[in-house]
Design an enzyme around this catalytic site. Sequence first.
Site, PDB file in Angstrom:
ATOM      1  N   CYS A   1       4.701  96.479 116.446  1.00  0.00           N
ATOM      2  CA  CYS A   1       5.399  97.130 115.335  1.00  0.00           C
ATOM      3  C   CYS A   1       6.891  96.887 115.505  1.00  0.00           C
ATOM      4  O   CYS A   1       7.344  96.533 116.592  1.00  0.00           O
ATOM      5  CB  CYS A   1       5.182  98.641 115.359  1.00  0.00           C
ATOM      6  SG  CYS A   1       3.464  99.135 115.220  1.00  0.00           S
TER       7      CYS A   1
ATOM      8  N   GLY B   1       4.978  93.202 112.306  1.00  0.00           N
ATOM      9  CA  GLY B   1       3.880  93.936 111.682  1.00  0.00           C
ATOM     10  C   GLY B   1       3.881  93.736 110.194  1.00  0.00           C
ATOM     11  O   GLY B   1       4.908  93.964 109.547  1.00  0.00           O
TER      12      GLY B   1
ATOM     13  N   ASN C   1       6.824 102.179 118.311  1.00  0.00           N
ATOM     14  CA  ASN C   1       6.293 100.878 118.700  1.00  0.00           C
ATOM     15  C   ASN C   1       5.729 101.030 120.103  1.00  0.00           C
ATOM     16  O   ASN C   1       6.440 101.449 121.016  1.00  0.00           O
ATOM     17  CB  ASN C   1       7.397  99.830 118.671  1.00  0.00           C
ATOM     18  CG  ASN C   1       6.946  98.466 119.183  1.00  0.00           C
ATOM     19  OD1 ASN C   1       7.752  97.690 119.676  1.00  0.00           O
ATOM     20  ND2 ASN C   1       5.661  98.150 119.082  1.00  0.00           N
ATOM     21  N   GLY C   2       4.466 100.673 120.270  1.00  0.00           N
ATOM     22  CA  GLY C   2       3.823 100.782 121.579  1.00  0.00           C
ATOM     23  C   GLY C   2       2.520 101.526 121.456  1.00  0.00           C
ATOM     24  O   GLY C   2       2.155 101.985 120.372  1.00  0.00           O
TER      25      GLY C   2
ATOM     26  N   TYR D   1       5.913  84.898 122.746  1.00  0.00           N
ATOM     27  CA  TYR D   1       5.202  84.925 121.464  1.00  0.00           C
ATOM     28  C   TYR D   1       5.819  85.859 120.424  1.00  0.00           C
ATOM     29  O   TYR D   1       6.109  85.449 119.313  1.00  0.00           O
ATOM     30  CB  TYR D   1       3.739  85.326 121.700  1.00  0.00           C
ATOM     31  CG  TYR D   1       2.975  85.621 120.433  1.00  0.00           C
ATOM     32  CD1 TYR D   1       2.612  84.594 119.562  1.00  0.00           C
ATOM     33  CD2 TYR D   1       2.648  86.933 120.074  1.00  0.00           C
ATOM     34  CE1 TYR D   1       1.933  84.869 118.379  1.00  0.00           C
ATOM     35  CE2 TYR D   1       1.974  87.207 118.896  1.00  0.00           C
ATOM     36  CZ  TYR D   1       1.628  86.181 118.064  1.00  0.00           C
ATOM     37  OH  TYR D   1       0.970  86.438 116.896  1.00  0.00           O
TER      38      TYR D   1
ATOM     39  N   SER E   1       5.729  79.846 116.569  1.00  0.00           N
ATOM     40  CA  SER E   1       6.175  80.298 117.894  1.00  0.00           C
ATOM     41  C   SER E   1       6.062  79.210 118.958  1.00  0.00           C
ATOM     42  O   SER E   1       6.677  79.308 120.014  1.00  0.00           O
ATOM     43  CB  SER E   1       5.448  81.579 118.317  1.00  0.00           C
ATOM     44  OG  SER E   1       4.087  81.478 118.064  1.00  0.00           O
TER      45      SER E   1
ATOM     46  N   ASP F   1       1.546  74.847 122.221  1.00  0.00           N
ATOM     47  CA  ASP F   1       1.347  76.179 121.645  1.00  0.00           C
ATOM     48  C   ASP F   1       1.868  77.223 122.639  1.00  0.00           C
ATOM     49  O   ASP F   1       2.020  76.928 123.825  1.00  0.00           O
ATOM     50  CB  ASP F   1      -0.133  76.424 121.345  1.00  0.00           C
ATOM     51  CG  ASP F   1      -0.320  77.499 120.279  1.00  0.00           C
ATOM     52  OD1 ASP F   1       0.677  78.097 119.837  1.00  0.00           O
ATOM     53  OD2 ASP F   1      -1.480  77.730 119.869  1.00  0.00           O
ATOM     54  N   ASP F   2       2.119  78.451 122.121  1.00  0.00           N
ATOM     55  CA  ASP F   2       2.673  79.480 123.004  1.00  0.00           C
ATOM     56  C   ASP F   2       1.590  80.173 123.810  1.00  0.00           C
ATOM     57  O   ASP F   2       1.861  80.707 124.879  1.00  0.00           O
ATOM     58  CB  ASP F   2       3.457  80.513 122.178  1.00  0.00           C
ATOM     59  CG  ASP F   2       2.584  81.088 121.095  1.00  0.00           C
ATOM     60  OD1 ASP F   2       1.771  81.966 121.391  1.00  0.00           O
ATOM     61  OD2 ASP F   2       2.702  80.639 119.940  1.00  0.00           O
TER      62      ASP F   2
ATOM     63  N   CYS G   1      -4.479  94.127 126.442  1.00  0.00           N
ATOM     64  CA  CYS G   1      -3.206  94.860 126.511  1.00  0.00           C
ATOM     65  C   CYS G   1      -3.457  96.302 126.086  1.00  0.00           C
ATOM     66  O   CYS G   1      -4.084  96.537 125.053  1.00  0.00           O
ATOM     67  CB  CYS G   1      -2.177  94.230 125.573  1.00  0.00           C
ATOM     68  SG  CYS G   1      -0.645  95.201 125.514  1.00  0.00           S
TER      69      CYS G   1
ATOM     70  N   CYS H   1       6.290  93.309 132.541  1.00  0.00           N
ATOM     71  CA  CYS H   1       4.834  93.485 132.548  1.00  0.00           C
ATOM     72  C   CYS H   1       4.217  92.112 132.300  1.00  0.00           C
ATOM     73  O   CYS H   1       4.625  91.402 131.381  1.00  0.00           O
ATOM     74  CB  CYS H   1       4.393  94.449 131.446  1.00  0.00           C
ATOM     75  SG  CYS H   1       2.583  94.630 131.376  1.00  0.00           S
TER      76      CYS H   1
HETATM   77  S1  SF4 Z   1       2.529  91.615 129.216  1.00  0.00           S
HETATM   78 FE1  SF4 Z   1       1.809  93.753 129.405  1.00  0.00          FE
HETATM   79  S2  SF4 Z   1       2.622  94.762 127.574  1.00  0.00           S
HETATM   80 FE2  SF4 Z   1       2.741  92.569 127.218  1.00  0.00          FE
HETATM   81  S3  SF4 Z   1       0.876  91.973 126.130  1.00  0.00           S
HETATM   82 FE3  SF4 Z   1       0.487  91.666 128.320  1.00  0.00          FE
HETATM   83  S4  SF4 Z   1      -0.401  93.623 129.039  1.00  0.00           S
HETATM   84 FE4  SF4 Z   1       0.570  94.013 127.048  1.00  0.00          FE
END
Ligand code: SF4
Length: 456
Positions: A2, A29, A103-104, A240, A281, A342-343, A379, A430
């Site tokens: 988002c 989004g 967002n999240g 991405y 991308s 590609d990404d 994710c 992450c």
């Molecule tokens: S890096 Fe972490 S926050 Fe990003 S898509 Fe992968 S699991 Fe989700």
Amino acid sequence: MCGVFGIRAPGRDVARLAYFGLHALQHRGQESAGIAVSDAARLTALRDLGLVTQVFDERNLSGLRGQLAIGHTRYSTTGANAWANVQPLLHHGRARTVAIAHNGNLVNVERLRAASGARLGSTSDSEVLAALIANDERPLAEAVAATMELLEGAASVVGLADGKLFAFRDAHGFRPLVLGRLDDDPVVSSESCALDLVGAEIEREVKPGELVIADGDGVRATQALAPAARGALCIFEFFYLARPDTRLAGVEVHGARVRMGARLADEAPVDADLVLPIPDSGTPAAIGFARATGIPFSEGLIKNRYVGRTFIQPEQGMREQGIRMKFNPLAEVAGKRLVVVDDSIVRGSTTRQIVRMLFDAGAAEVHVRVSAPPVVGPCFYGIDLASEDEMIAAHTDVEGVREAIGATSLAYLSLEGLQAATRRPESALCRACLTREYPTDVPLDPRKHRFEPVRG
Ligand code: SF4
């Protein structure tokens, strides 16, 4: 996935500025869009399913008046794509009315819903944040800080309440949030490209665990939560999701993607005649690959930009057109050895169709190069990747994926190569969907529609 935007600017047309900001965040989004505005006394929201240009027009925008505005573009990760879940979400509580744009994805939403004790009008995980703040009778800063304490998972949030604009980020900082100034007026946004579009200067990132409140007394920032021991800005944003002209943690995304392509060329070189991106991308990484190898860059695949997702519900007779609804190859690919950049590859179905389309167009060889490592885990923090069962690389090796997509050769960028290209340390990112090492506990029931009523 988002986009959020917020502004406090007495004397300016804040709804229109939010509208422009949302235009720059449309890539985050496309399911729905909304804007809430407020002055000292009233809070009004206009939101609907559709793209920003479908939801807003001159007439309804000019009816949105106030000193503060927040906006949201949504791609759903928890809760269906239904009107009740369109943001900004409003909640009228015991202490105040709150509008929120989030967002999240929260990973402890069941516990939060129970703690709020509120009747919620939506099935998304965002209204519970508004409910907790709206029912907390302490001053706004304390109420928001107390809510931040309770949440686990990803939350980059902008909100309106008590005639103030507030913005915060979870303690890991999974999703980006940047603070800027339009002259003296504060602006917050998921990405810096929206600040550029409205003419605001970037001031800084909102820090993980930080709460920013803007009102008539100015802008106050407090570290409401201790930041997590490890930062966890999503690495997917780098390769991405984010727009190439955005700066993430001070790093321009386009430059990072060009470096990914150059590193990929080092790690997995190939003799070829042309380098093609999968637009859009994959384009910067393809530029990086072409520059590093000296192989000419070609557009190769032309994207049908105006076939919006909303309208892709093909007639039976159109279905066989498949990927041609999105891409069309140029004649120059015939007889050539191609590198296609590609990404990412998640399910693999799009890549397989593109490879077949290029061979059908006469390509002699199709070497697929991916500017990220294999995606092997879901994710839980706001990117709707697919379930592990659907991920092509989750249960097979690189040769198995190559065979499935029908490419002449296949190589992925290493995790170290990707990390280096972002110029961010491992301790700041992450990477869980690439490593299966999650920075938080993960939900027992990650199904997107877990709060939808069961229909027989
Ligand atoms: S890096 Fe972490 S926050 Fe990003 S898509 Fe992968 S699991 Fe989700």
